[in-house]
Design an enzyme around this catalytic site. Structure first.
Site, PDB file in Angstrom:
ATOM      1  N   HIS A 143      -5.416  -3.898  -1.936  1.00  0.00           N
ATOM      2  CA  HIS A 143      -5.169  -2.929  -3.014  1.00  0.00           C
ATOM      3  C   HIS A 143      -5.086  -3.571  -4.393  1.00  0.00           C
ATOM      4  O   HIS A 143      -4.775  -2.888  -5.368  1.00  0.00           O
ATOM      5  CB  HIS A 143      -3.895  -2.138  -2.738  1.00  0.00           C
ATOM      6  CG  HIS A 143      -4.070  -1.090  -1.680  1.00  0.00           C
ATOM      7  ND1 HIS A 143      -4.661   0.121  -1.935  1.00  0.00           N
ATOM      8  CD2 HIS A 143      -3.756  -1.094  -0.358  1.00  0.00           C
ATOM      9  CE1 HIS A 143      -4.685   0.839  -0.813  1.00  0.00           C
ATOM     10  NE2 HIS A 143      -4.150   0.121   0.152  1.00  0.00           N
ATOM     11  N   SER A 166       0.796  -1.222   0.000  1.00  0.00           N
ATOM     12  CA  SER A 166       0.000   0.000   0.000  1.00  0.00           C
ATOM     13  C   SER A 166       0.829   1.273   0.000  1.00  0.00           C
ATOM     14  O   SER A 166       0.331   2.319  -0.395  1.00  0.00           O
ATOM     15  CB  SER A 166      -0.966  -0.009   1.182  1.00  0.00           C
ATOM     16  OG  SER A 166      -0.281  -0.263   2.383  1.00  0.00           O
ATOM     17  N   LYS A 185     -11.914  -0.304  -0.440  1.00  0.00           N
ATOM     18  CA  LYS A 185     -11.038   0.344  -1.422  1.00  0.00           C
ATOM     19  C   LYS A 185     -11.735   0.384  -2.782  1.00  0.00           C
ATOM     20  O   LYS A 185     -12.679   1.128  -2.929  1.00  0.00           O
ATOM     21  CB  LYS A 185      -9.694  -0.349  -1.386  1.00  0.00           C
ATOM     22  CG  LYS A 185      -9.151  -0.176   0.048  1.00  0.00           C
ATOM     23  CD  LYS A 185      -7.713  -0.248   0.256  1.00  0.00           C
ATOM     24  CE  LYS A 185      -7.379   0.296   1.635  1.00  0.00           C
ATOM     25  NZ  LYS A 185      -6.859  -0.690   2.558  1.00  0.00           N
TER      26      LYS A 185
HETATM   27  C1  LIG Z   1      -6.747  -0.979   3.945  1.00  0.00           C
HETATM   28  C2  LIG Z   1      -6.082  -2.252   4.205  1.00  0.00           C
HETATM   29  C3  LIG Z   1      -6.571  -3.139   5.153  1.00  0.00           C
HETATM   30  C4  LIG Z   1      -7.734  -2.791   6.043  1.00  0.00           C
HETATM   31  O1  LIG Z   1      -8.921  -2.845   5.352  1.00  0.00           O
HETATM   32  P1  LIG Z   1     -10.226  -2.136   5.954  1.00  0.00           P
HETATM   33  O2  LIG Z   1     -11.327  -2.877   5.326  1.00  0.00           O
HETATM   34  O3  LIG Z   1     -10.177  -0.705   5.545  1.00  0.00           O
HETATM   35  O4  LIG Z   1     -10.188  -2.318   7.432  1.00  0.00           O
HETATM   36  C5  LIG Z   1      -5.940  -4.354   5.304  1.00  0.00           C
HETATM   37  N1  LIG Z   1      -4.856  -4.673   4.566  1.00  0.00           N
HETATM   38  C6  LIG Z   1      -4.335  -3.832   3.655  1.00  0.00           C
HETATM   39  C7  LIG Z   1      -3.144  -4.248   2.864  1.00  0.00           C
HETATM   40  C8  LIG Z   1      -4.923  -2.597   3.446  1.00  0.00           C
HETATM   41  O5  LIG Z   1      -4.410  -1.762   2.568  1.00  0.00           O
END
Ligand SMILES: *Cc1c(COP(=O)(O)O)cnc(C)c1O
Length: 397
Positions: free
Chosen positions: A213, A185, A245
């Protein structure tokens, strides 16, 4: 008497002094390409809303309709009285999208990692983790009683070394879980999941990928990293993701074998002990999956704009790090300078947030931009010109 909470203000002050505190900006109205942030109209260039679904009419209509038919709350946790037809249908559709036997939806991606990882491995087991894995994986790992070890970022030879060393241990670990982000990320690079799965397979280890992502971005139709590499469920056992996302809503999920899902929902405490999604959330997620199944154009547009932006930024002389995806970091180095660049861009009408320590290493501060399929060609031209102007003023290029 000494104030037992004195450390709160002291620690906050030290964050501010080192420019590593979060300055919260306020969004009034939807997360759309042009939005209002702190009262100023700016081009959104750092949301996770890759496909522009968070304000999509079909998702909004689905959410409104679900409120009319099901109300605003589910009334309970899913194992007791909060398991609605909408939740079940969402899981059925997601599994079909992921080409998996079954899927399970959690309240968030964070709750998925924190709830599932400590159930898959425990005392006498070993977690083998990429050194740059997401914080929710780190916390999930900490909740487990398993031993843990990291391998160098995306370095499969180092992973092999760690797995071979684990075999030499006495007693050997009972189970081994290899875990990695799919798309990282902060850097936007892609885990070599095919080679990771090969290495893990040779050592009889389970493979868990966090594709937060990668979904809606990688693979045919945005099916994610497992589809991107054409891997089977025997090679990648746990495919985890999020609806927060590219899917544009909120919620975590996991896909894999029926056995995995049956195990996961009976064991994950975050799933068992926390209220289920409100009907509009489940319905909007369902509409998002439906949209990805039926309209491939969003993913294509995302990549078209991503390639163009990277090409023009590189031509200007910006360092974009190791990015291979719509996450494009603009490397700055010093955290004060990263903040100055972000502030200047904001003045110019472009919203891109600085990412500083502890999210990334101290000398690796950057602006993290994320492309969005809902942008017009003119929007991208605008963004590149703003970067050119601010970058020259700050002598980054
Ligand atoms: C954003 C993210 C999460 C958390 O996801 P949410 O549904 O927003 O809690 C977990 N792992 C990665 C790699 C992320 O980028």
């Amino acid at each position: 008497m000494r104030d037992p909470t004195g450390f709160l203000a002291t620690e906050y002050r030290s964050l501010v002094d080192s420019a590593t505190d979060w300055k919260l900006r306020v969004l009034s109205g939807p997360s759309a390409p042009w939005c209002t942030v702190d009262g100023k109209k700016v081009l959104m260039f750092c949301s996770n809303n890759y496909l522009g679904l968070s304000n999509h009419p079909r998702l909004k209509e689905a959410a409104l309709e679900a409120i009319r038919t099901h109300g605003v709350g589910s009334g309970s946790v899913r194992p007791i009285a909060g398991n609605m037809d909408l939740h079940v249908e969402l899981e059925r559709r997601l599994a079909a999208f992921k080409r998996a036997e079954a899927s399970l939806v959690y309240q968030s991606g964070f709750a998925t990692n924190a709830g599932l990882i400590p159930q898959l491995v425990g005392e006498g087991d070993l977690i083998v983790s990429d050194e740059l894995n997401h914080g929710s994986i780190i916390d999930g790992t900490r909740l487990s009683r398993a031993d843990r070890t990291v391998y160098r970022h995306t370095d499969v030879a180092d992973l092999e070394r760690v797995l071979s060393a684990a075999e030499e241990r006495t007693p050997a670990p009972r189970r081994i879980l290899v875990i990695t982000d799919g798309v990282f990320s902060m850097d936007g690079d892609i885990a070599p999941l095919d080679r990771i799965a090969d290495a893990a397979g040779r050592h009889g280890a389970m493979v868990y990928v966090d594709d937060a992502h990668g979904e809606g971005v990688l693979g045919p139709g945005g099916r994610g990293i497992v589809a991107h590499f054409g891997l089977s469920r025997d090679q990648v056992h746990v495919e985890m993701g999020t609806f927060s996302k590219a899917f544009g809503v909120v919620g975590g999920h996991v896909s894999g074998s029926r056995a995995l899902i049956d195990f996961a929902y009976n064991k994950s405490r975050t799933w068992l002990l926390s209220g289920s999604h409100p009907p509009p959330v489940a319905a909007a997620c369902l509409a998002a999956v439906d949209l990805l199944e039926t309209e491939g154009k969003h993913v294509e547009r995302l990549w078209e704009l991503t390639h163009r932006f990277k090409k023009e930024m590189r031509a200007l002389g910006f360092d974009l790090g190791a990015s291979e995806t719509p996450i494009t970091p603009v490397m700055v180095g010093d955290s004060h300078r990263a903040k100055a660049l972000s502030d200047r861009l904001f003045d110019l009408g472009l919203f891109a947030l600085p990412i500083v320590y502890p999210m990334v290493a101290k000398e690796k501060a950057r602006l993290r931009t994320i492309m969005n399929a809902a942008l017009t060609d003119d929007d991208v031209t605008f963004a590149v010109s703003a970067f050119a102007k601010a970058g020259r003023e700050l002598r980054l290029i």
